[in-house]
Design an enzyme around this catalytic site. Structure first.
Site, PDB file in Angstrom:
ATOM      1  N   GLU A  80     -11.204  81.797 -66.273  1.00  0.00           N
ATOM      2  CA  GLU A  80      -9.913  81.470 -65.942  1.00  0.00           C
ATOM      3  C   GLU A  80      -9.057  82.386 -65.132  1.00  0.00           C
ATOM      4  OE1 GLU A  80      -8.618  78.510 -65.544  1.00  0.00           O
ATOM      5  OE2 GLU A  80      -6.416  78.909 -65.523  1.00  0.00           O
ATOM      6  N   ASP A  81      -9.173  83.627 -66.066  1.00  0.00           N
ATOM      7  CA  ASP A  81      -8.146  84.653 -65.405  1.00  0.00           C
ATOM      8  C   ASP A  81      -8.656  86.063 -64.784  1.00  0.00           C
ATOM      9  OD1 ASP A  81      -6.121  83.181 -66.705  1.00  0.00           O
ATOM     10  OD2 ASP A  81      -6.169  84.013 -68.426  1.00  0.00           O
TER      11      ASP A  81
END
Ligand code: MN
Length: 709
Positions: A80-81
């Site tokens: 996600e990051d």
């Protein structure tokens, strides 16, 4: 849940405390990978980002999860990051962990509405779209729990939004999954951020009550422990405080003050067997006076969730009410951990991969619920959540799409945009190509493949299920048919013009427009449509350009000079919609005629086809066609053979046909009482010449009476 910083060593120690042969290398590897991936990031409060995944993993270790889940917890934000991909995770950590991380990534992209009526829906989405494996939700819960614990670092508006979402969505889901402690944590933390003053007040009052009653409770606990020993019943006795949000809810619901609540403090007794639960209650009855009506037997008649316990309120030593909750170890574990208890690490390799799937959990649950009187209600509830009439799929960007069960990639494509639907040529599910009529499954990530030159097909109507897709496809076909009719009409008029030595420039001339108007048609386009659609013959149009010559109104096609008769060359006009008639099996080289259908282009028939006589009452709809054999393409042709019925005749004929390199697609044979046989073949032939040769050969076979197409 403490906010203390957890280190990898703390985590390992915690895991080893319940799982002696845990895969420590895996945890270390996941930790190293995650801290490197998050290297340049910090949490909002300024601490290194890795503290968050470590805390999440630590919560999962508190829940005694298996190492796969804990490793996934360490990695849960990497895709996600950071620049990490699911593929990277798969390569390094294998399918299971990659699956979990991927599902969490999808989940983090999901927007929850906090409306009350959306809760059930979100619950289903969470369960269905993500929870092919419930461990996904457990990791998500741990993630949310840590975020809630560090919420004070966020600006107030964001804080309130997240707290509301936790209260509206996460707490009920934790409750429905039977994870009591998490529900309580979520509720109290949300309460704290949503109504800070009220929360503070209640917490203060609880502390005061606890202080006041400490000695008193000690007395009660001591008394019971003594009696349990005498009776030789095993039991752990502890005092419990009702959680703050629970107290707030009770005050609201019953419109009472904190002071009027009697069960702020309670005593919990955990014993070993169901029988002993009742024995313990007997002891309590013998010690103090029960409050009438304050008895609940959730063992005999369990609540519809996974909750079993005896609740009993008595008048204690100083005339104060005390509430007891009595249950077995197993009942307590289920009440506290719910679904999570099924994912706990189990000694001796009892942890089975298949066990970890939600469906198998369900099956187990169904089994264990059988003995309960209200199992049906329970199952209805569970079934309702699991067998839905919709599927949830993802776009590559992570958007969630809800579609009716049975939907296909085409339905999805039209739900995105009409043009995506029209241009859809294929689809990939999780990277693999699937047919357009593939039925979507929950959690599929779908990529629609489009081509700018492609259009929908009538066949799609057979498998699409959404109204939107159906109407868009029909609309397209209608438009397309009009386009086809314009092209066909143009071609037919052009052809007739050429026959009368008139140039194609006439086609779009003012004269042509005048003709259209004289026929009551407002535009050239509509004129061409009328011809292409077979409403008007090209002669009717072109004749109006030739006033000086007397012309035959309708020229029968058969008497036209063959040399001139080029007709429509089907080959070369790719855009013109045509198909061969299924009644007479025309093939190149045959004497052919085209029949202009109403909106579906031209059907090609054999000129001597019986059907044609019936169809073409209106000569305007017949058109000459020329059909050139194209490469090695074959066309179906029918051959009827009448023969003397003798053994082996069918085999002889089949061998003969194969010997001239003609494929047999279908054979039908029947014999008559007068010792004759009728054999029908559907063959694949190139042209008329080939089938004529074959007919001659067959006719010369001994015993053959008649051969015809
Ligand atoms: Mn996170």
């Amino acid at each position: 849940m403490a906010n203390d910083v957890v280190t990898i060593d703390d985590l390992i120690k915690k895991v080893l405390s319940y799982n002696h042969d845990a895969d420590i290398d895996l945890l270390k590897k996941a930790y190293t990978f995650s801290s490197e991936a998050h290297m340049s990031q910090t949490r909002i409060e300024g601490s290194p980002y890795i503290e968050h995944p470590l805390a999440v993993a630590s919560i999962l270790a508190d829940m005694k999860m298996d190492t796969t889940t804990i490793a996934a917890g360490l990695l849960h934000d990497t895709v996600e990051d950071t620049i990490t991909t699911v593929k990277d995770i798969k390569g390094l950590f294998g399918n299971d962990i990659a699956f979990l991380v991927n599902a969490l990534t999808k989940l983090s992209k999901m927007e929850f509405m906090t409306k009350e009526e959306a809760q059930a829906e979100n619950f289903r989405k969470m369960l269905l779209a993500m929870a092919e494996d419930v461990r996904v939700i457990l990791i998500k819960f741990a993630d949310r729990l840590h975020n809630m614990n560090t919420l004070e670092h966020l600006p107030d508006s964001k804080r309130k939004r997240i707290a509301a979402e936790t209260l509206d969505i996460y707490a009920p889901i934790a409750n429905r999954l039977g994870i009591g402690w998490l529900k309580t944590e979520f509720e109290d933390l949300s309460f704290k951020f949503l109504l800070p003053e009220l929360y503070g007040e209640i917490v203060k009052k609880i502390a005061k009550r606890k202080e006041e009653q400490e000695g008193y409770l000690k007395e009660v606990v001591g008394e019971i422990e003594k009696r349990l020993k005498e009776e030789n019943i095993s039991g752990k006795v502890s005092s419990r405080v009702k959680h703050s949000y629970g107290i707030y809810q009770k005050m609201q619901k019953q419109r009472i003050t904190f002071e009027q609540i009697h069960d702020v403090l309670g005593i919990r007794i955990i014993t070993d067997t169901k029988a002993n639960c009742y024995a313990v209650m007997g002891i309590i009855h013998s010690l103090w006076t029960p409050v009438p009506g304050r008895f609940k037997d959730y063992i005999g008649v369990p609540k519809s969730k996974m909750y079993q316990s005896l609740h009993r309120t008595v008048i204690g030593p100083n005339g104060e009410r005390v509430e007891f909750k009595i249950r077995t170890e197993e009942m307590n574990r289920i009440a506290e951990d719910g679904i999570a208890s099924h994912w706990r690490y189990k000694e001796k390799g009892a942890f089975n991969e298949k066990d970890s799937r939600y469906i198998s959990w369900l099956r187990e649950l169904i089994q264990s619920q059988k003995e309960f009187s209200d199992a049906k209600d329970f199952l209805e509830e569970v079934k309702g959540a699991v067998v839905p009439d919709v599927v949830y799929v993802f776009t590559p960007k992570g958007d969630i799409k809800e579609l009716p069960v049975g939907s296909t990639p085409v339905d999805l494509a039209y739900s995105i945009h009409t043009q995506v639907g029209h241009r859809c040529v294929g689809a990939k599910v999780d990277g693999k190509i699937v047919p357009l009529k593939y039925q979507l499954r929950n959690g599929d990530t779908l990529e629609i493949i489009t081509s700018p030159t492609h259009g929908p097909s009538r066949d799609w109507l057979k498998f699409v299920v959404t109204q939107r897709a159906k109407s868009r496809i029909k609309q397209w076909i209608k438009t397309e048919e009009r386009k086809q009719s314009i092209e066909l009409g143009t071609k037919l008029i052009e052809e007739d013009l050429r026959r009368h030595s008139l140039g194609p420039s006439m086609l779009k001339s003012d004269k042509m427009l005048d003709i259209a108007k004289s026929l009551g048609i407002q535009s050239l386009e509509d004129l061409f449509v009328s011809v292409g659609y077979g409403k008007l013959s090209p002669h009717q149009v072109v004749n109006k350009l030739l006033p000086e010559k007397p012309v035959e109104e309708v020229v029968p096609k058969t008497v036209k000079p063959p040399a001139e008769q080029k007709g429509i060359s089907i080959k070369g006009i790719d855009d013109i919609l045509y198909h061969t008639a299924k009644c007479c099996f025309p093939i190149p080289g045959d004497n052919l005629v085209g029949f202009i259908t109403r909106g579906k282009g031209v059907t090609i028939h054999n000129r001597n086809c019986h059907n044609l006589e019936r169809l073409a009452v209106d000569d305007a709809r017949l058109v000459d066609v020329e059909w050139k054999q194209e490469g090695d393409t074959t066309y179906p042709a029918r051959l009827l053979v009448e023969t003397v019925d003798r053994p082996g005749i069918l085999a002889n004929l089949s061998a003969l046909i194969s010997s001239v390199n003609v494929n047999i697609r279908h054979i039908e044979a029947s014999s008559t009482p007068d010792k004759k046989a009728h054999i029908g073949f559907i063959l694949e032939v190139k042209d008329k010449k080939q089938i004529s040769t074959l007919i001659q050969k067959i006719a010369s076979v001994d015993g053959i009476l008649r051969v015809k197409r």
